[in-house]
Design an enzyme around this catalytic site. Sequence first.
Site, mmCIF file in Angstrom:
data_model
loop_
_atom_site.group_PDB
_atom_site.id
_atom_site.type_symbol
_atom_site.label_atom_id
_atom_site.label_comp_id
_atom_site.label_asym_id
_atom_site.label_seq_id
_atom_site.Cartn_x
_atom_site.Cartn_y
_atom_site.Cartn_z
ATOM 1 N N CYS A 32 -3.937 -5.691 -4.911
ATOM 2 C CA CYS A 32 -3.921 -4.247 -4.658
ATOM 3 C C CYS A 32 -3.451 -3.899 -3.257
ATOM 4 C CB CYS A 32 -5.302 -3.658 -4.915
ATOM 5 S SG CYS A 32 -5.757 -3.669 -6.662
ATOM 6 N N LYS A 35 -0.099 -1.927 -3.037
ATOM 7 C CA LYS A 35 0.023 -0.548 -3.483
ATOM 8 C C LYS A 35 0.886 0.274 -2.525
ATOM 9 C CE LYS A 35 -4.153 0.555 -6.148
ATOM 10 N NZ LYS A 35 -5.352 1.423 -6.161
ATOM 11 N N THR A 65 -7.526 15.113 -8.534
ATOM 12 C CA THR A 65 -8.310 14.508 -7.456
ATOM 13 C C THR A 65 -8.039 13.018 -7.283
ATOM 14 O OG1 THR A 65 -10.203 14.016 -8.905
ATOM 15 C CG2 THR A 65 -10.146 16.181 -7.828
ATOM 16 N N ASP A 68 -9.927 7.652 -11.121
ATOM 17 C CA ASP A 68 -9.568 6.294 -11.504
ATOM 18 C C ASP A 68 -8.853 6.191 -12.844
ATOM 19 O OD1 ASP A 68 -10.785 4.633 -9.306
ATOM 20 O OD2 ASP A 68 -12.520 5.806 -9.910
ATOM 21 N N ASP A 88 -2.826 -0.636 -14.617
ATOM 22 C CA ASP A 88 -2.862 -1.257 -13.293
ATOM 23 C C ASP A 88 -2.190 -2.622 -13.376
ATOM 24 O OD1 ASP A 88 -3.663 -2.070 -10.626
ATOM 25 O OD2 ASP A 88 -5.252 -0.573 -10.806
ATOM 26 N N GLY A 159 2.057 -5.862 -25.704
ATOM 27 C CA GLY A 159 2.395 -5.337 -24.387
ATOM 28 C C GLY A 159 3.886 -5.200 -24.196
ATOM 29 N N SER A 161 7.287 -6.492 -21.454
ATOM 30 C CA SER A 161 7.730 -7.394 -20.393
ATOM 31 C C SER A 161 9.139 -7.021 -19.949
ATOM 32 C CB SER A 161 7.707 -8.850 -20.877
ATOM 33 O OG SER A 161 8.625 -9.020 -21.953
ATOM 34 N N ASP A 244 -14.085 3.232 -8.115
ATOM 35 C CA ASP A 244 -14.074 1.818 -7.781
ATOM 36 C C ASP A 244 -13.335 1.622 -6.467
ATOM 37 O OD1 ASP A 244 -11.473 2.113 -8.715
ATOM 38 O OD2 ASP A 244 -11.541 0.390 -10.047
#
Length: 350
Positions: A32, A35, A65, A68, A88, A159, A161, A244
């Site tokens: 992270c 970011k 705001t 998450d 994420d 998913g 790729s 978090d």
Amino acid sequence: MTQTGMTQTGTTQTTTGAGTRRLTGYAHGGGCACKIPPGELEDVVAGLTAAPASPNGELVVGLDTGDDAAVVRVPGAPGGLAAVATADFFTPVVDDPYDWGRIAAANALSDVYAVGGRPLVAVNLLAWPRDVLPFEIAREVLRGGLDVASLAGCHVGGGHSVDDPEPKYGMAVTGVADPDRLLRNDTGRPGVPLTLTKPLGTGVLNNRHKATGEVFEHAVASMTALNADASAAALDAGAVCATDVTGFGLLGHLYKLARASGVTAVVDAAAVPYLEGARESVRAGYVSGGTRRNLAWVAPHTDFGGADEEERLLLADAQTSGGLLVAGEIPGAPVIGELVAAADHPLVVR
């Protein structure tokens, strides 16, 4: 250097099939900490408001705001459930591909827990340098993600790729929540204590791992631990406000919470828990650029009192798959401060 809780690996490097370059060596950042800086990101999304009201559901939590996850109240859903959606992904944070997959999955699932939801299904997001890294490495990453999702009781249904010069992995996750019992970042009120459910320090330890090859198993254990129990405990305690702690650091995420709630957050620096070796690693200079950007972003909004540079960097340390920061008390988790009426600064460190 060898300390309790640390394994010295020196110059030992992970074999990737592309020589002896370690997996973290293929990333410009890590976890992270890579970011987009929070101030820059807010400029990018400014004015991008939600779409008009939809017959498919009411947007209960959206972009306003910087919470998450997105939450939509679904008309006619059994029990009045709301849908929770998040995504994420990030570059390698550790050299072990299986551990990277586990960490990335726990981090993605955390956004659902942070709003008081339960994950139902996830899809993988994979970017891979197919001509550089063998696909058996990617398989290990995906296996790690699958194993953590399975622990969460969350299906993984495929998913997407892409061929990319830099490896990246994460998940898009869909969950459910009670729209009348959410954890939000704009519902903090004065007089409520602040509780942190995981120690800080993964950012600086990950940066040290990338630089030296040292393996910090206790940091991996923290990053792969799910926030499911913490989320349930927060709801059971009647909490309505939480977030978090990930790439923007404790101070960055707390600033967003205090600003959204119209309060001031007071942090008791001495009460904040850290992973073993974190403070020593800051002193040794293993501080990521993401952490320094976090500190620069919150500094104008923070009364640091007597906190020195080391303390400030630790409080701004860019976490990967950190714990929940809850406005309320949770059994077994340390209270690190409180929310008070709005003052001159949204953040105060004492």
